[in-house]
Scaffold this active site. Structure first.
Site, PDB file in Angstrom:
ATOM      1  CG  HIS A   1      -9.792  -5.745   0.621  1.00 38.08           C
ATOM      2  ND1 HIS A   1     -10.130  -6.837   1.381  1.00 38.08           N
ATOM      3  CD2 HIS A   1      -8.463  -5.545   0.797  1.00 38.08           C
ATOM      4  CE1 HIS A   1      -9.038  -7.281   1.998  1.00 38.08           C
ATOM      5  NE2 HIS A   1      -8.020  -6.527   1.655  1.00 38.08           N
ATOM      6  CG  ASP A   7     -12.688  -9.015   1.680  1.00 34.31           C
ATOM      7  OD1 ASP A   7     -12.538  -8.045   0.913  1.00 34.31           O
ATOM      8  OD2 ASP A   7     -12.309  -8.995   2.867  1.00 34.31           O
ATOM      9  CD  GLU A  24      -2.757  -1.442   2.388  1.00 39.23           C
ATOM     10  OE1 GLU A  24      -2.707  -0.592   3.292  1.00 39.23           O
ATOM     11  OE2 GLU A  24      -3.487  -2.444   2.442  1.00 39.23           O
TER      12      GLU A  24
END
Ligand code: 9MR
Length: 666
Positions: free
Chosen positions: A246, A277, A169
Site C-alpha cells: 500500500h 495500490d 499484520e
C-alpha cells in the site's frame, strides 16, 4: 517447503495448475486473446508468458452486477484475492455459523476464468468478530483451529485455490509483535499454530505471512525476516511472504524492494506483492499520474527480477471501488482504471513492465519553453514545460554547450521535475542549454529549444582570481585511495573552494574534475590498484574567479594484495531506541583481478548484540564481528560490488552504532 502429507492430492493439483497455465497460453478463454503475449495483449497474457500472476482484489457486488467490472476482471487478470468476503467477520460471524456465499462466488468466478485464488485472510486482529476476541486462551486456540480447518478445508480440493494468508499484520512498526488480542491471549505461539493448522487443512496450499510497510528493508521487515527464518528452522510450514504494497506517492518509493524480496527468497520462501495500490493526494494531475505509474512499474519490475516472486496482486483495479478514500479522505485514485473504467497511465505502466517494455516505443513529447532565471556569477536556474508520455516521463537530461555558438552539447545533469539548477559555472561566461525527456523504456524525446545564458561578473565586481594553490602532495596512498593536501590559496574576497582535477597515467590524457573541497585537503577514493594518476587543484572565489592550477602530483596506487583488494562502506539505514539496521554495507573489489571471497571485520560497541543478518555470514567474538560472504556473493570482478546487512539490538538510550569496518580478501 514442508513436504505434503498427501502427495496424491498435491500432484493432482499441480497437474491442474499446469493445465491452467497451458490454457492461458494456448486456448481462448472468454474474451482472452488466443495469441501469445503481444503488444496489445491483456495483462494476464504477458504475466503468464513470464511465469507470473497478475491479480486483483475482488469486491463481490460489482463482480455480480457490473458488466464492465466483470469484463476487466476476467480479461486482464489471472489471479484473484477476495477483498473482504473470506475474512472471519463474513465467514463465521458467530461460532460455527458459516457464510460462504461471497467466498464461493469469487472461487466460482476464478474457476470459470482460469484464475488462481489467494485466500485472504485466516488470522488477523481486524475484521474478527467480538465472540472470538473475548475467548480465553484454550477456547481461542480451538476457535482458530476450527475456523482454519473449516474454511481452508472447504477449498482444499479446489485446484484454483492455491494459497492463503495465514497470519496478517502481526508486527508493529518497530518490529515488535503487535499487541493484538491474539498475541495478548496466546503469545507468539498463535503464529506457528495457525500455520500448522492450515497445513493440516490443506497439505499443498502455499501458506503466507502478510504485512504492510515491509516493502523496504527496515526494522519491521527485518523482524519479519527473522521470524520467518526462525519458524522455518522449527519446521513450521511458512511457504511464502506477502508484501502488501500500500504505497503513497507523497512518501517516496521503497527503492530497496527488490533487494528485500531477494533476502526473503534466500530463506527459501516464495514472495509476492499481495495488495498493491499507489495512492495520491487528490486531486489527480498529470504529474501525479506519472509518478504513480512509475511506482507501479517499479513494483512489477522488482517482482519480475526476483525468481521467487510469484506475482503481483493489485488491491482492486478501478478507483470506483477502493478502500483508500474511506481511510484517507483527501487521498485516492490509487488504481489502474479511473472510476469510469478508463485505463490510466498506471495501467500502461503495469502492462509495459509485464511485457518488459517491448511494446512501449512512444517517446515523451518534447520539453518546451526552456527558460533561465536567477543567473549569478556561478549558477543558473532552468525551467521548462513538462513533457507528457503514454506511460510516464521518468526524467529529463540537461544538456549544455560552451559559448553562444559552436562546441557540442554534453549532459551536465538530470532532473525528475521540470526544473534544474546548474551550479559551478564560471563568471562572465556564456553557456547554451537544452533539455530532453526520457521514459522508463528508454525512449528519448527530441531536445527542447536552446536557451543561452551569460553569467554575471560577480556580485561585487570582483574579478580577481585566488592565488594558485601550492605544494600539492599525496600521502596515505592505498590500493584504492589517496589523500591530497596543498597550501591554501588567498583571495581578496575569500576562497570558496577548490576543484580537484585528475588525469590518467603518468603522462598524456586530460585532466577532469573529480571532486571539490572547501578545505586544503581531499581524499580521492574508488581508485584502481596498481594504477597511476596525476592530480592538480585550483581555487575558486564566490564570484566564480578561478586560479591557475597547482603543481601536478603523480600517484601510483598499491597492488591491493594477492588476488585483489577490497573496500567497505557501511551505512546506518534506520535506527530506533534499542536497535538499528546497517544496510547496505557495500563491499567493492578494488583490485585488478577477480576475488572469490571477502571478509569484513567491524566492532560492535559494548552491550550491542547482533539480532539479524542477510547476504553475509557474521560471527562475533566478544565485540569483534567478522562477516564473510554468503555462498552467492563472494565472487566479485574488479570494480564490482555486493552488499550485506544486519540488525543490532543496543541498550536503551545508547545512540552509537557499529564502526571500524575493514575489508580483506580472502
Ligand atoms: O480493502 C479492505 C476494505 O474494504 C475493508 O474495509 C478493510 C477492513 O479493515 O480491509 C481492507 O483490506 C485490508 C486488507 O484486508 C489487509 N491489509 C490492508 C487492507 C487495506 O486496509
Amino acid at each position: 517447503m514442508t513436504p505434503p502429507r498427501v502427495p496424491v492430492r498435491r500432484s493432482r493439483r499441480r497437474l491442474v495448475q499446469l493445465a491452467v497455465v497451458a490454457l492461458l497460453s494456448t486456448f481462448a478463454v472468454p474474451v482472452l486473446s488466443a495469441s501469445p503475449a503481444s503488444a496489445s495483449g491483456p495483462l494476464r497474457t504477458h504475466a503468464a508468458a513470464r511465469g507470473k500472476f497478475i491479480g486483483f482484489a475482488a469486491a463481490t457486488s460489482p463482480l455480480a452486477n457490473e458488466a464492465a467490472y466483470r469484463t476487466i476482471a476476467q480479461t486482464e487478470f489471472n489471479q484473484i484475492t477476495a477483498e473482504n468476503v473470506m475474512k472471519w467477520d463474513t465467514t463465521e460471524s458467530s461460532d460455527n455459523n458459516w457464510n460462504f456465499s461471497g467466498a464461493d462466488q469469487i472461487v466460482n468466478f476464478a474457476v470459470a476464468n482460469n484464475q488462481q485464488v489467494h485466500g485472504h485472510t485466516l488470522v488477523w486482529h481486524s475484521q474478527t468478530p467480538g465472540w472470538v476476541q473475548g475467548l480465553g486462551a484454550t477456547a481461542m486456540r480451538t476457535a482458530m483451529q476450527d475456523h482454519i480447518a473449516t474454511l481452508v478445508g472447504r477449498y482444499a480440493n479446489n485446484a484454483s485455490v492455491v494459497s492463503w494468508d495465514v497470519v496478517n499484520e502481526v508486527f508493529d512498526e518497530n518490529g515488535g509483535f503487535r499487541s493484538s488480542f491474539w498475541y495478548n491471549t496466546l503469545g507468539q505461539s498463535f503464529i506457528a499454530d495457525a500455520f500448522r493448522y492450515a497445513r493440516a487443512a490443506d497439505p499443498d496450499a502455499r501458506l503466507c505471512i502478510n504485512d504492510y510497510n515491509v516493502e523496504g528493508i527496515n526494522a519491521k521487515s527485518t523482524a519479519m525476516y527473522n521470524l520467518v527464518q526462525s519458524l522455518r528452522a522449527q519446521n513450521v510450514p511458512v511457504d511464502c511472504v506477502g508484501f502488501q504494497g500500500h504505497l503513497a506517492t507523497q512518501y517516496g518509493f521503497p527503492s530497496d524492494l527488490q533487494q528485500n524480496m531477494q533476502r526473503f527468497a534466500a530463506l527459501g520462501v516464495q514472495v509476492r506483492v499481495t495488495e498493491l495500490d499507489v495512492r495520491i493526494v487528490m486531486p489527480r494531475s498529470t504529474a501525479k499520474d506519472t509518478t504513480q505509474a512509475t511506482y507501479y512499474s517499479n513494483v512489477v519490475n522488482a517482482c519480475m527480477a526476483v525468481t521467487a516472486c510469484a506475482g503481483v496482486t493489485i488491491w482492486g483495479f478501478t478507483d470506483k471501488y477502493s478502500w483508500v478514500p474511506d481511510t484517507f479522505p483527501s487521498e485516492g485514485a490509487a488504481l489502474l482504471y479511473d472510476a469510469n473504467y478508463q485505463q490510466k497511465p498506471a495501467y500502461t505502466a503495469v502492462h509495459n513492465a509485464l511485457d518488459n517494455g517491448t511494446s512501449d516505443t512512444q517517446a515523451p513529447s518534447t520539453p518546451s519553453s526552456l527558460a533561465a532565471s536567477g543567473i549569478t556569477s556561478s549558477s543558473v536556474n532552468l525551467s521548462w514545460t513538462a513533457s507528457t508520455d503514454n506511460v510516464g516521463v521518468a526524467g529529463y537530461d540537461i544538456l549544455r554547450a560552451p559559448g553562444t555558438s559552436g562546441g557540442s552539447f554534453a549532459q551536465v545533469g538530470t532532473s525528475t521535475t521540470a526544473s534544474f539548477s546548474n551550479t559551478g559555472l564560471s563568471a562572465n561566461t556564456s553557456y547554451r542549454y537544452q533539455v530532453r525527456a526520457r521514459d522508463a523504456a528508454g525512449n528519448v524525446s527530441a531536445v527542447s529549444n536552446t536557451v543561452t545564458v551569460t553569467t554575471t561578473g560577480g556580485g561585487t565586481g570582483d574579478t580577481q582570481a585566488p592565488s594558485t594553490p601550492g605544494n600539492l602532495a599525496a600521502s596515505g596512498t592505498t590500493s584504492s585511495s589517496t589523500n591530497l593536501s596543498w597550501t591554501a590559496s588567498t583571495d581578496d574576497v575569500g576562497v570558496t573552494g577548490y576543484d580537484i582535477l585528475r588525469a590518467p597515467g603518468t603522462s598524456g590524457g586530460s585532466f577532469a574534475q573529480v571532486g571539490t573541497s572547501t578545505t586544503a585537503s581531499f581524499s580521492n577514493t574508488g581508485l584502481s590498484a596498481n594504477t597511476s594518476y596525476r592530480y592538480q587543484v585550483r581555487a575558486r572565489d564566490a564570484a566564480g574567479n578561478v586560479s591557475a592550477v597547482s603543481n601536478t602530483v603523480t600517484v601510483t596506487t598499491t597492488g591491493g594484495g594477492t588476488g585483489g583488494g577490497c573496500s567497505v562502506t557501511a551505512t546506518v539505514q534506520t535506527q530506533w531506541n534499542g536497535g538499528y539496521v546497517m544496510q547496505p554495507i557495500t563491499v567493492t573489489n578494488t583490485g585488478t583481478s577477480a576475488i572469490s571471497s571477502w571478509t569484513v571485520t567491524f566492532t560492535l560497541p559494548p552491550g550491542h548484540t547482533l539480532v539479524g543478518q542477510w547476504n553475509g555470514v557474521i560471527t562475533t567474538s566478544g565485540q569483534t564481528a567478522t562477516a564473510k560472504n554468503a555462498a552467492y556473493n563472494g565472487s566479485l570482478a574488479p570494480g564490482a560490488s555486493t552488499t550485506f546487512g544486519f540488525q543490532v539490538a543496543r541498550p536503551s538510550g545508547d545512540n552509537s552504532t557499529a564502526s571500524g569496518f575493514t575489508c580483506a580478501t580472502p
